[in-house]
Motif scaffolding. Structure first.
Motif, PDB file in Angstrom:
ATOM      1  N   THR A  37      -9.267   7.590  -0.045  1.00  0.00           N
ATOM      2  CA  THR A  37     -10.722   7.627  -0.252  1.00  0.00           C
ATOM      3  C   THR A  37     -11.972   8.384  -0.440  1.00  0.00           C
ATOM      4  OG1 THR A  37     -11.562   7.789   1.937  1.00  0.00           O
ATOM      5  CG2 THR A  37     -10.441   6.076   1.455  1.00  0.00           C
ATOM      6  N   PRO A  55     -20.859  -0.389  11.850  1.00  0.00           N
ATOM      7  CA  PRO A  55     -20.524  -1.506  12.133  1.00  0.00           C
ATOM      8  C   PRO A  55     -20.306  -2.119  13.538  1.00  0.00           C
ATOM      9  CG  PRO A  55     -18.919  -1.095  10.503  1.00  0.00           C
ATOM     10  CD  PRO A  55     -19.717   0.340  11.553  1.00  0.00           C
ATOM     11  N   GLN A 110      -8.712  -4.055   2.228  1.00  0.00           N
ATOM     12  CA  GLN A 110      -9.611  -3.884   1.653  1.00  0.00           C
ATOM     13  C   GLN A 110      -8.828  -3.723  -0.128  1.00  0.00           C
ATOM     14  OE1 GLN A 110     -11.960  -0.808   2.055  1.00  0.00           O
ATOM     15  NE2 GLN A 110     -13.455  -1.810   4.068  1.00  0.00           N
ATOM     16  N   LEU A 169      -8.629   1.922  11.275  1.00  0.00           N
ATOM     17  CA  LEU A 169      -9.110   2.049   9.980  1.00  0.00           C
ATOM     18  C   LEU A 169      -8.028   1.995   8.997  1.00  0.00           C
ATOM     19  CD1 LEU A 169     -11.656   3.671   8.098  1.00  0.00           C
ATOM     20  CD2 LEU A 169     -10.781   5.486   9.173  1.00  0.00           C
ATOM     21  N   ARG A 194      -7.212  -0.327  -0.583  1.00  0.00           N
ATOM     22  CA  ARG A 194      -7.084   0.818  -0.807  1.00  0.00           C
ATOM     23  C   ARG A 194      -6.445   1.854  -0.566  1.00  0.00           C
ATOM     24  NH1 ARG A 194     -13.347   1.596   1.247  1.00  0.00           N
ATOM     25  NH2 ARG A 194     -12.965   3.481   0.172  1.00  0.00           N
ATOM     26  N   GLU A 215     -18.437   5.410   8.432  1.00  0.00           N
ATOM     27  CA  GLU A 215     -18.876   3.819   7.635  1.00  0.00           C
ATOM     28  C   GLU A 215     -18.531   2.971   7.972  1.00  0.00           C
ATOM     29  OE1 GLU A 215     -19.228   2.575   2.981  1.00  0.00           O
ATOM     30  OE2 GLU A 215     -18.026   4.587   4.202  1.00  0.00           O
ATOM     31  N   LEU A 216     -16.874   2.790   8.246  1.00  0.00           N
ATOM     32  CA  LEU A 216     -16.344   1.329   8.495  1.00  0.00           C
ATOM     33  C   LEU A 216     -15.755   1.363  10.195  1.00  0.00           C
ATOM     34  CD1 LEU A 216     -14.002   1.855   5.442  1.00  0.00           C
ATOM     35  CD2 LEU A 216     -15.955   0.922   5.616  1.00  0.00           C
ATOM     36  N   VAL A 217     -16.003   2.380  11.494  1.00  0.00           N
ATOM     37  CA  VAL A 217     -15.970   1.375  12.469  1.00  0.00           C
ATOM     38  C   VAL A 217     -16.864   2.014  13.815  1.00  0.00           C
ATOM     39  CG1 VAL A 217     -14.049   1.899  14.142  1.00  0.00           C
ATOM     40  CG2 VAL A 217     -13.692   1.881  11.559  1.00  0.00           C
ATOM     41  N   LEU A 228     -13.961  -5.945  13.446  1.00  0.00           N
ATOM     42  CA  LEU A 228     -13.320  -5.305  12.586  1.00  0.00           C
ATOM     43  C   LEU A 228     -11.982  -5.679  11.605  1.00  0.00           C
ATOM     44  CD1 LEU A 228     -14.010  -2.350  12.503  1.00  0.00           C
ATOM     45  CD2 LEU A 228     -11.770  -2.153  14.314  1.00  0.00           C
ATOM     46  N   LEU A 286      -7.461  -1.270   8.212  1.00  0.00           N
ATOM     47  CA  LEU A 286      -8.669  -2.013   7.472  1.00  0.00           C
ATOM     48  C   LEU A 286      -8.457  -1.221   5.561  1.00  0.00           C
ATOM     49  CD1 LEU A 286     -11.395  -3.377   7.595  1.00  0.00           C
ATOM     50  CD2 LEU A 286     -13.041  -1.251   8.461  1.00  0.00           C
ATOM     51  N   LEU A 287      -8.316  -0.425   5.879  1.00  0.00           N
ATOM     52  CA  LEU A 287      -8.594  -0.051   4.173  1.00  0.00           C
ATOM     53  C   LEU A 287      -6.953  -0.301   3.007  1.00  0.00           C
ATOM     54  CD1 LEU A 287      -8.503   4.146   4.649  1.00  0.00           C
ATOM     55  CD2 LEU A 287     -10.118   1.972   3.784  1.00  0.00           C
ATOM     56  N   LEU A 307     -15.922   8.501   6.968  1.00  0.00           N
ATOM     57  CA  LEU A 307     -14.931   7.290   6.538  1.00  0.00           C
ATOM     58  C   LEU A 307     -14.804   6.523   8.401  1.00  0.00           C
ATOM     59  CD1 LEU A 307     -13.791   5.569   4.613  1.00  0.00           C
ATOM     60  CD2 LEU A 307     -11.191   7.263   5.417  1.00  0.00           C
TER      61      LEU A 307
END
Length: 379
Positions: free
Chosen positions: A193, A208, A73, A66, A75, A203-205, A281, A69-70, A200
């Motif tokens: 975030t 999907p 992005q 995660l 972030r 939503e992101l892991v 991912l 991934l941020l 979180l």
């Protein structure tokens, strides 16, 4: 050595090591699953492919994915000081020597970064020697109970205040230390975030990847699929965590180090995204970062209690030497103290997940885990 997966898990049930177990070994689309025993000692609920387990430190890999991934992005960033979001940890103190009294401290030489958290080298965490005063304070102030007792840990704001009172035992980047960095990382991602960590991750892991049974609590309608938790006792296995109770509601502190529950199929859905060329991912660059050893030879040598022929990527170990039959150079993954283990073997495209409900008594893996690893490495 048992030659088939069903026989392997059944033998562990038969010898009394575990009440039950579920195992999965996959190479590509060929998936082998075995379940044996019951979800509770002496009970009637058979262990099943969709049984839900406390996965403990297998959470670390999910938290690291995660975070990467941020980073993709934009972030958060590798080199960002964590004080940007965690001002409580802006001015940490470091024990003058690892075994120094709690009041014998010096300032940190540099800020802690996100990269330090990803590689577990921020300065807080568990070493090979648990007698150091700062380690005792880490347990006292940090309430490191989430693998078995998630409801005992204070909410993130208080947890961070408590942690700030504990001296680090090494300077940032100096030494690999187990566990605490993943909890800090989870708190940082939620702050960065402005989203609670459970939301979180979902939503992101989880969403999907279709991980419908993974989270920080077990919904009431699924509690019958949850396994009871045990630990070895003087006269056998002791019940330490009944299926009904503290896992039925979200904890105040969602632990990025060990707070998730999951199933073998859900964790397979996650782990297979860490194989070379996988999609769904992370970018290939992030997968390489996560599954590549980042430690120096000295850092590995100082952590042999946890790492056997291994280094550390992000959220999991990386095999660097074939010192045992189960070691495959490049194999990535980890174990969970509640009796779980999961690895990917890039060289063969293998994913191996084993879940039981019997807690480990030390960082040394139990025979069932070692037998399972050997089986997966031979496939």
């Amino acid at each position: 050595m048992v030659s088939d997966l069903q026989g392997l898990v059944q033998s562990a049930v038969d010898n009394g090591s575990v009440p039950g177990a579920v195992a999965l070994v996959a190479r590509g689309d060929a998936v082998e699953v075995a379940a044996a025993g019951t979800a509770e000692l002496g009970g009637r609920t058979p262990m099943a492919r969709d049984s839900i387990f406390r996965i403990a430190s297998l959470t670390k890999s999910v938290a690291s994915a995660l975070a990467l991934l941020l980073i993709e992005q934009g972030r958060i960033g590798h080199d960002d000081p964590i004080a940007t979001w965690l001002p409580e940890l802006a001015h940490p103190k470091v024990a003058r020597t690892p075994d120094a009294p709690l009041d014998d401290v010096v300032p940190a030489r540099r800020p802690i970064t996100v990269a330090d958290l990803l590689t577990s080298r921020a300065g807080w965490g568990f070493p090979d020697d648990f007698t150091w005063p700062a380690i005792g304070a880490l347990f006292d102030k940090g309430s490191q109970q989430h693998g078995r007792d998630p409801q005992l840990v204070p909410a993130p704001d208080q947890w961070l205040k408590n942690l700030a009172e504990v001296p680090m035992v090494f300077q940032p980047g100096e030494r690999w230390l187990y566990n605490t960095c993943s909890d800090i990382l989870g708190a940082l991602m939620a702050r960065a975030t402005d989203t609670p960590l459970p939301e979180l991750m979902a939503e992101l892991v989880f969403e999907p990847l279709g991980m419908t049974d993974t989270g920080f609590a077990v919904p009431a309608e699924q509690i019958a699929r949850f396994t009871s938790g045990y630990a070895p006792g003087e006269h056998g296995l002791d019940l330490v965590d009944p299926r009904e109770g503290q896992w039925s509601t979200l904890p105040a502190f969602p632990s990025g180090a060990g707070g998730l529950v999951s199933t073998v199929d859900d964790y397979h859905a996650f782990a297979r995204t860490l194989l070379p060329g996988a999609t769904g991912l992370l970018s290939e660059q992030s997968v390489r970062e996560m599954t590549t050893d980042h430690l120096t030879a000295e850092q590995r040598a100082a952590s042999r209690l946890f790492l056997e022929g291994q280094g550390w990527g992000s959220g999991g170990s990386v095999d660097i030497a074939p010192v045992e039959p189960w070691n495959v150079v490049g194999r990535y993954g980890w174990t969970g103290g509640t009796g779980t283990t999961a690895h990917v073997i890039p060289a063969t495209g293998t994913v191996a997940v084993l879940m039981t409900q019997v807690a480990m008594t030390s960082p040394t893996p139990v025979p069932l885990q070692r037998d399972f690893w050997t089986y997966a490495a031979r496939r």
